[in-house]
Design a protein around this motif. Structure first.
Motif: not given
Length: 417
Positions: A113-124
């Motif tokens: 999946m990659s850690p980019s999903i964590i970025d998406a959550a943190k941005k919100r």
């Protein structure tokens, strides 16, 4: 509470997925709104309207096969998922925008999946909690184990090139270099620092994560639970020992078969091999006298009759097995466990109380513990009863839920502050 549950498989292939669907069911029973996020695949369970948010499939294999030819599209998508995927960030972000969850609870995301999903959550501003089921943050192959040296902690100690030298990933220098590069990239971009809290099943793994540099305040020791369907199962104690799990070198299968060779003791093995190791074991046993039976892969329901009828089960792991589900499954059917005195296993298998432990990779000591169980059925039964009480009291769904809910609420409260 509205909770997004993340895992890169939406079907059951092992312990992490069994936990995923067990906690999903438990949270829903408690009245929470559970939103799944995963990757599309032919084996997936039904996900309803949420499937449209799932990531596109890269390769429909359960486990990576390095000898299988890959298209350029598959290779490039695999690289992006291993390092940083814009597709994953976009799709996960869309799910978060449309559902407005309170918290994100991740099981497994590395490589697929990659850690980019964590970025998406943190941005919100949505808190992210990660349950640790392996050693991905610390070790490129997630095992602390390789074919050349056995148990290895070089990467944890900063000796990164050991991964390539020892061919830790798929016994390949190329794959090892790629995974090492991905781990290095995640380290310098601070993926672990972005996680608000970690759920860690064993205290052994808590200590390893501390060595890696994760603050103790972020780690929460919450053992796995077993969803007990039979409150008082009727079992028997026939004179055979049962192994359940993948058939891999690090699982200690060679030590196990050596403990049973040239004896009249019965061993039944339930599991599958992804790398041909089962054939290697069978070749080794061809010229040996033994009573070892390979039963193949089974669903959990198919395993239950064997769990109910065996004398005990065995977990001979020679890597840092992180709270294997099979131990709780054995306890749930009143069966003691013989396990290696190594890693997290002594936390679960209390020697002389819920089972017996034996010396690391010592076939003679393992055989001695097997003989004890087979020759002392009353003691095996008493240990099995203690093991069952541990499931009822210590590893119950209610206890796990209360600990997890407290963590969710405290993390959300801290985030709001």
């Amino acid at each position: 509470m509205k909770i997004v549950l993340v895992n890169y498989r939406y079907f059951i292939s092992g312990g992490p997925e069994r936990y995923y669907f067990n906690i999903k069911e438990l949270l829903e029973q408690k009245g929470h709104d559970v939103i799944p996020f995963s990757i599309k695949g032919s084996r997936n369970f039904l996900a309803g309207d949420y499937e449209k948010y799932f990531l596109d499939i890269v390769d429909d294999e359960v486990y990576f096969a390095k000898n299988k030819k890959k298209s350029i599209r598959v290779i490039m998508k695999s690289f992006s998922r291993m390092f940083y995927s814009l597709e994953a960030r976009r799709k996960f972000g869309q799910l978060l925008d449309d559902t407005q969850p309170d918290v994100v609870y991740i099981m497994q995301f590395h490589n697929k999946m990659s850690p980019s999903i964590i970025d998406a959550a943190k941005k919100r501003g949505i808190p992210v909690i990660h349950r640790i089921s392996d050693f991905q943050y610390m070790c490129p192959n997630a095992l602390f184990y390789n074919e050349r040296t056995g148990v290895c902690e070089d990467c944890l100690k900063g000796m990164r090139l050991s991964c390539i030298r020892n061919k830790c990933v798929l016994n390949s220098s190329v794959f090892s270099a790629i995974k090492m590069a991905a781990k290095w990239f995640h380290d310098i971009t601070g993926v672990a620092r972005m996680i608000d809290a970690f759920v860690v099943p064993s205290t052994f793994t808590v200590k390893k994560l501390e060595e890696y540099g994760i603050p103790q305040r972020k780690m929460h020791h919450i053992p796995t639970f077993f969803n007990l369907k039979e409150t008082n199962p009727e079992v028997e104690y026939q004179p055979f020992v049962l192994y359940v799990g993948r058939i891999e070198k690090q699982k200690g299968l060679m030590t196990l078969v050596m403990a049973f060779e040239s004896t009249d003791y019965e061993l039944k093995i339930i599991g599958f091999s992804n790398d041909g190791y089962e054939d290697e074991l069978k070749t080794y046993l061809q010229r040996k006298q033994h009573h070892i039976e390979f039963l193949g892969r089974m669903t959990f329901d198919e395993m239950i009759p064997y769990l109910k009828s065996c004398r005990c089960t065995v977990v001979p792991s020679e890597w840092y097995d992180n709270f294997p589900n099979v131990i709780l499954e054995s306890f749930a059917y009143k069966k003691a466990v013989i396990a290696t005195d190594f890693g997290s296993l002594p936390e679960l298998v209390l020697d002389g109380m819920t089972g017996l432990t034996f010396k690391y990779a010592d076939a003679c000591d393992l055989q001695a513990k097997v003989v004890y169980m087979l020759q002392h059925p009353d003691e095996a039964m008493a240990m099995g009863e203690h093991a069952f009480q541990a499931v009822v009291e210590k590893y119950s769904p209610e206890r796990h839920y209360q600990q997890l809910r407290t963590l969710f609420e405290s993390t959300m409260s801290s985030k709001n502050r």
